[in-house]
Design a protein around this motif. Structure first.
Motif, PDB file in Angstrom:
ATOM      1  N   MET A 194     -26.728  16.746  -2.006  1.00  0.00           N
ATOM      2  CA  MET A 194     -25.351  16.602  -2.479  1.00  0.00           C
ATOM      3  C   MET A 194     -24.875  17.868  -3.187  1.00  0.00           C
ATOM      4  O   MET A 194     -23.692  18.238  -3.069  1.00  0.00           O
ATOM      5  N   VAL A 195     -25.759  18.534  -3.918  1.00  0.00           N
ATOM      6  CA  VAL A 195     -25.407  19.822  -4.522  1.00  0.00           C
ATOM      7  C   VAL A 195     -25.008  20.811  -3.434  1.00  0.00           C
ATOM      8  O   VAL A 195     -23.974  21.496  -3.522  1.00  0.00           O
ATOM      9  N   GLN A 196     -25.822  20.892  -2.387  1.00  0.00           N
ATOM     10  CA  GLN A 196     -25.525  21.816  -1.294  1.00  0.00           C
ATOM     11  C   GLN A 196     -24.237  21.438  -0.572  1.00  0.00           C
ATOM     12  O   GLN A 196     -23.441  22.304  -0.186  1.00  0.00           O
ATOM     13  N   ALA A 197     -24.020  20.136  -0.385  1.00  0.00           N
ATOM     14  CA  ALA A 197     -22.798  19.677   0.279  1.00  0.00           C
ATOM     15  C   ALA A 197     -21.569  20.042  -0.541  1.00  0.00           C
ATOM     16  O   ALA A 197     -20.546  20.480  -0.004  1.00  0.00           O
ATOM     17  N   PHE A 248     -26.866  17.642 -12.089  1.00  0.00           N
ATOM     18  CA  PHE A 248     -25.958  18.051 -11.018  1.00  0.00           C
ATOM     19  C   PHE A 248     -25.001  19.146 -11.481  1.00  0.00           C
ATOM     20  O   PHE A 248     -24.814  20.161 -10.804  1.00  0.00           O
ATOM     21  N   ILE A 249     -24.405  18.945 -12.643  1.00  0.00           N
ATOM     22  CA  ILE A 249     -23.401  19.908 -13.089  1.00  0.00           C
ATOM     23  C   ILE A 249     -24.040  21.243 -13.467  1.00  0.00           C
ATOM     24  O   ILE A 249     -23.420  22.310 -13.317  1.00  0.00           O
ATOM     25  N   ARG A 250     -25.280  21.215 -13.919  1.00  0.00           N
ATOM     26  CA  ARG A 250     -25.978  22.473 -14.174  1.00  0.00           C
ATOM     27  C   ARG A 250     -26.206  23.223 -12.867  1.00  0.00           C
ATOM     28  O   ARG A 250     -26.055  24.443 -12.805  1.00  0.00           O
ATOM     29  N   ALA A 251     -26.523  22.486 -11.805  1.00  0.00           N
ATOM     30  CA  ALA A 251     -26.759  23.122 -10.508  1.00  0.00           C
ATOM     31  C   ALA A 251     -25.503  23.801  -9.986  1.00  0.00           C
ATOM     32  O   ALA A 251     -25.568  24.911  -9.428  1.00  0.00           O
ATOM     33  N   ILE A 252     -24.321  23.146 -10.145  1.00  0.00           N
ATOM     34  CA  ILE A 252     -23.106  23.748  -9.616  1.00  0.00           C
ATOM     35  C   ILE A 252     -22.491  24.744 -10.603  1.00  0.00           C
ATOM     36  O   ILE A 252     -21.471  25.371 -10.294  1.00  0.00           O
ATOM     37  N   SER A 253     -23.125  24.893 -11.756  1.00  0.00           N
ATOM     38  CA  SER A 253     -22.703  25.907 -12.719  1.00  0.00           C
ATOM     39  C   SER A 253     -23.600  27.135 -12.648  1.00  0.00           C
ATOM     40  O   SER A 253     -23.121  28.271 -12.637  1.00  0.00           O
ATOM     41  N   GLU A 254     -24.915  26.883 -12.581  1.00  0.00           N
ATOM     42  CA  GLU A 254     -25.891  27.966 -12.692  1.00  0.00           C
ATOM     43  C   GLU A 254     -26.671  28.238 -11.410  1.00  0.00           C
ATOM     44  O   GLU A 254     -27.319  29.281 -11.289  1.00  0.00           O
ATOM     45  N   GLY A 255     -26.658  27.290 -10.465  1.00  0.00           N
ATOM     46  CA  GLY A 255     -27.402  27.492  -9.220  1.00  0.00           C
ATOM     47  C   GLY A 255     -28.854  27.073  -9.292  1.00  0.00           C
ATOM     48  O   GLY A 255     -29.622  27.325  -8.355  1.00  0.00           O
ATOM     49  N   THR A 256     -29.252  26.405 -10.385  1.00  0.00           N
ATOM     50  CA  THR A 256     -30.617  25.900 -10.519  1.00  0.00           C
ATOM     51  C   THR A 256     -30.581  24.385 -10.655  1.00  0.00           C
ATOM     52  O   THR A 256     -29.889  23.857 -11.535  1.00  0.00           O
ATOM     53  N   LYS A 263     -37.866  21.177  -9.631  1.00  0.00           N
ATOM     54  CA  LYS A 263     -36.894  22.252  -9.779  1.00  0.00           C
ATOM     55  C   LYS A 263     -36.781  23.023  -8.473  1.00  0.00           C
ATOM     56  O   LYS A 263     -37.772  23.252  -7.774  1.00  0.00           O
ATOM     57  N   THR A 264     -35.538  23.388  -8.132  1.00  0.00           N
ATOM     58  CA  THR A 264     -35.336  24.242  -6.977  1.00  0.00           C
ATOM     59  C   THR A 264     -34.127  25.118  -7.227  1.00  0.00           C
ATOM     60  O   THR A 264     -33.241  24.774  -8.017  1.00  0.00           O
ATOM     61  N   SER A 265     -34.080  26.249  -6.571  1.00  0.00           N
ATOM     62  CA  SER A 265     -32.966  27.180  -6.718  1.00  0.00           C
ATOM     63  C   SER A 265     -31.960  26.953  -5.584  1.00  0.00           C
ATOM     64  O   SER A 265     -32.331  26.920  -4.411  1.00  0.00           O
ATOM     65  N   ILE A 266     -30.684  26.774  -5.948  1.00  0.00           N
ATOM     66  CA  ILE A 266     -29.607  26.642  -4.962  1.00  0.00           C
ATOM     67  C   ILE A 266     -28.525  27.637  -5.383  1.00  0.00           C
ATOM     68  O   ILE A 266     -27.465  27.252  -5.910  1.00  0.00           O
ATOM     69  N   PRO A 267     -28.764  28.940  -5.199  1.00  0.00           N
ATOM     70  CA  PRO A 267     -27.858  29.956  -5.749  1.00  0.00           C
ATOM     71  C   PRO A 267     -26.439  29.859  -5.215  1.00  0.00           C
ATOM     72  O   PRO A 267     -25.480  30.218  -5.918  1.00  0.00           O
ATOM     73  N   GLU A 268     -26.283  29.352  -3.990  1.00  0.00           N
ATOM     74  CA  GLU A 268     -24.941  29.256  -3.417  1.00  0.00           C
ATOM     75  C   GLU A 268     -24.064  28.229  -4.136  1.00  0.00           C
ATOM     76  O   GLU A 268     -22.835  28.196  -3.959  1.00  0.00           O
ATOM     77  N   ALA A 269     -24.691  27.366  -4.962  1.00  0.00           N
ATOM     78  CA  ALA A 269     -23.929  26.356  -5.698  1.00  0.00           C
ATOM     79  C   ALA A 269     -23.386  26.885  -7.022  1.00  0.00           C
ATOM     80  O   ALA A 269     -22.551  26.225  -7.650  1.00  0.00           O
ATOM     81  N   SER A 270     -23.829  28.057  -7.441  1.00  0.00           N
ATOM     82  CA  SER A 270     -23.418  28.590  -8.730  1.00  0.00           C
ATOM     83  C   SER A 270     -21.898  28.797  -8.789  1.00  0.00           C
ATOM     84  O   SER A 270     -21.285  29.311  -7.851  1.00  0.00           O
TER      85      SER A 270
END
Length: 442
Positions: A194-197, A248-256, A263-270
């Motif tokens: 969902m973060v990636q989506a 979730f909101i940390r992932a779409i703010s920071e990409g982590t 833990k996984t890195s999703i840099p495109e979500a930053s």
């Protein structure tokens, strides 16, 4: 008695929120329709059925009610299974119908906020493994592109995903939502996808509509230790906050992305949100329970003598609203309260609940928190997921058998707030005198 009005900024959005499966009716091609057909999944075997019959056209009269009582905005969702009934087909008639609905909001001088995913998924998507499938973000992105292209003339305020935390906990940890799993590995995969989506959808929306404002609607649950002196209760409350509210909101703010000790890195979500959408209802007291494996080693409760809703589902704890907004302000973005409300069939609690929570929002604005709007849940009673028709969240009551709407006193409470763009002492004295002294001290 003192007389005063707590004013809100000019241009503030006042609306109600709804979602497709809960109000449209005759949604038969999604995971919730299939879930309702399984025995024991929905309380008392209830089914959405006609819901509020919006797909039959009764959105028009409900939008009239909203506009006539001062609302200048409305949040609604698009049903993926209607737009893309099969993996290889698009339903242009359904898109045109949504376009007509949103034009209806524009004609009533109401700003639309459109949610692109609100809990329901096409059956064909579930056949592919649902949100556990790593291909789903790309599939969702195609759906988003189709909808945004169709509605961009009328909509610039978008919610990509409603309550990804609730969707994941309900369907993959608690078991009350479809597909009814209780598996941490699956939950991690779903939330990560969902973060990636969201990240893909964010960029797609901005490619199509450069001036768009895009965010999520996050269910913020206030967690406090049941025994403040207990380090175990404090740790568990913090653990739940970090996983339910923050992950979730940390992932779409920071990409982590951190969830369930993984833990996984999703840099495109930053940095893929233009506002923070907050759904706030209540606060839980958290007690650590080392033997409670099935409930993830904790027990939730409300404070003793709490001001409870009809079924005890919600406790009226308005200071939790201020806490939620203070927390949202840390992300340094505009804030929109995308949901807030209470189930209350006879309307004995809703007037004071609504007034007290909106007052906390006013307090936050006076701390210079950039709050831009408020969407009450909900305009009319609707189908409340696994709880069926047992909870009544509407300003307007609904008999789902006859489709008759009933005007509750809270209609007038919220209308007064919307029309004044504020909370007036005479309105509080009339509809919620029991909280007058706390809001307007002599």
């Amino acid at each position: 008695m003192p007389q005063a009005t707590y004013h809100f900024p000019n241009g503030f959005l006042w609306g109600t929120a709804t979602s497709s499966h809960q109000v449209e009716g005759n949604n038969t091609n999604n995971n919730w329709a299939a879930w309702e057909a399984q025995e024991g999944r929905i309380k008392f075997g209830h089914k959405a059925g006609l819901a509020c019959d919006w797909w039959g056209g009764r959105w028009k009269e409900d939008f009239d009610r909203a506009a006539d009582t001062g609302q200048n905005a409305h949040r609604l969702s698009i049903e993926w299974s209607r737009i893309q009934p099969k993996p290889d087909s698009w339903n242009e008639e359904a898109l045109n119908y949504y376009r007509e609905m949103i034009r209806g909001l524009e004609q009533r001088n109401m700003t639309p906020m459109v949610t692109l995913h609100h809990f329901s998924d096409p059956l064909w998507l579930m056949d592919l493994g649902g949100w556990e499938n790593p291909d789903v973000p790309a599939l969702f992105d195609k759906f988003v592109a189709k909808v945004v292209e169709a509605l961009k003339e009328y909509v610039s305020l978008w919610v990509t995903i409603n309550e990804p935390n609730v969707y994941t906990y309900g369907g993959y940890l608690g078991g009350g939502f479809p597909p009814g799993k209780n598996d941490l590995k699956s939950a991690f995969a779903v939330l990560s996808n969902m973060v990636q989506a969201h990240a893909l959808a964010y960029r797609t929306i901005h490619r199509i509509q450069k001036h768009a404002r895009v965010g999520i609607a996050l269910n913020y649950r206030s967690f406090a230790p049941a025994r403040p002196a207990s380090p175990f209760d404090r740790w568990m409350a913090g653990f739940l906050h970090n996983n339910f509210n923050l992950s979730f909101i940390r992932a779409i703010s920071e990409g982590t992305f951190r969830f369930a000790l993984q833990k996984t890195s999703i840099p495109e979500a930053s940095k893929t949100q233009d506002f923070v959408g907050i759904n706030y209802y209540s606060r839980d007291l958290v007690a650590f329970k080392p033997l409670a494996f099935n409930s993830l080693f904790h027990k939730l409760s409300y404070p003793k003598n709490a001001d409870l809703s009809d079924t005890g589902f919600i406790a009226n704890i308005p200071e939790g609203m201020f806490e939620a907004l203070k927390w949202a302000n840390r992300f340094k973005l505009p804030i929109i309260v995308t949901e807030n409300g209470v189930e209350d069939a006879d309307d004995h609690l809703r007037p004071r609940y609504t007034i007290q929570h909106i007052h906390q929002m006013w307090r936050a604005i006076n701390f210079n928190y950039p709050i831009k709007g408020y969407f009450h849940w909900s305009l009319v009673d609707n189908f409340e997921w696994e709880r069926g028709w047992t909870q009544r969240f509407g300003l307007w009551g609904l008999d789902p058998e006859t489709q008759v709407r009933t005007r509750r006193p809270s209609v007038d409470v919220y209308a007064d707030i919307c029309q004044r763009n504020g909370i007036a002492s005479e309105m509080v004295e009339k509809y919620a005198p029991e909280v007058f002294a706390s809001l307007f001290p002599a």
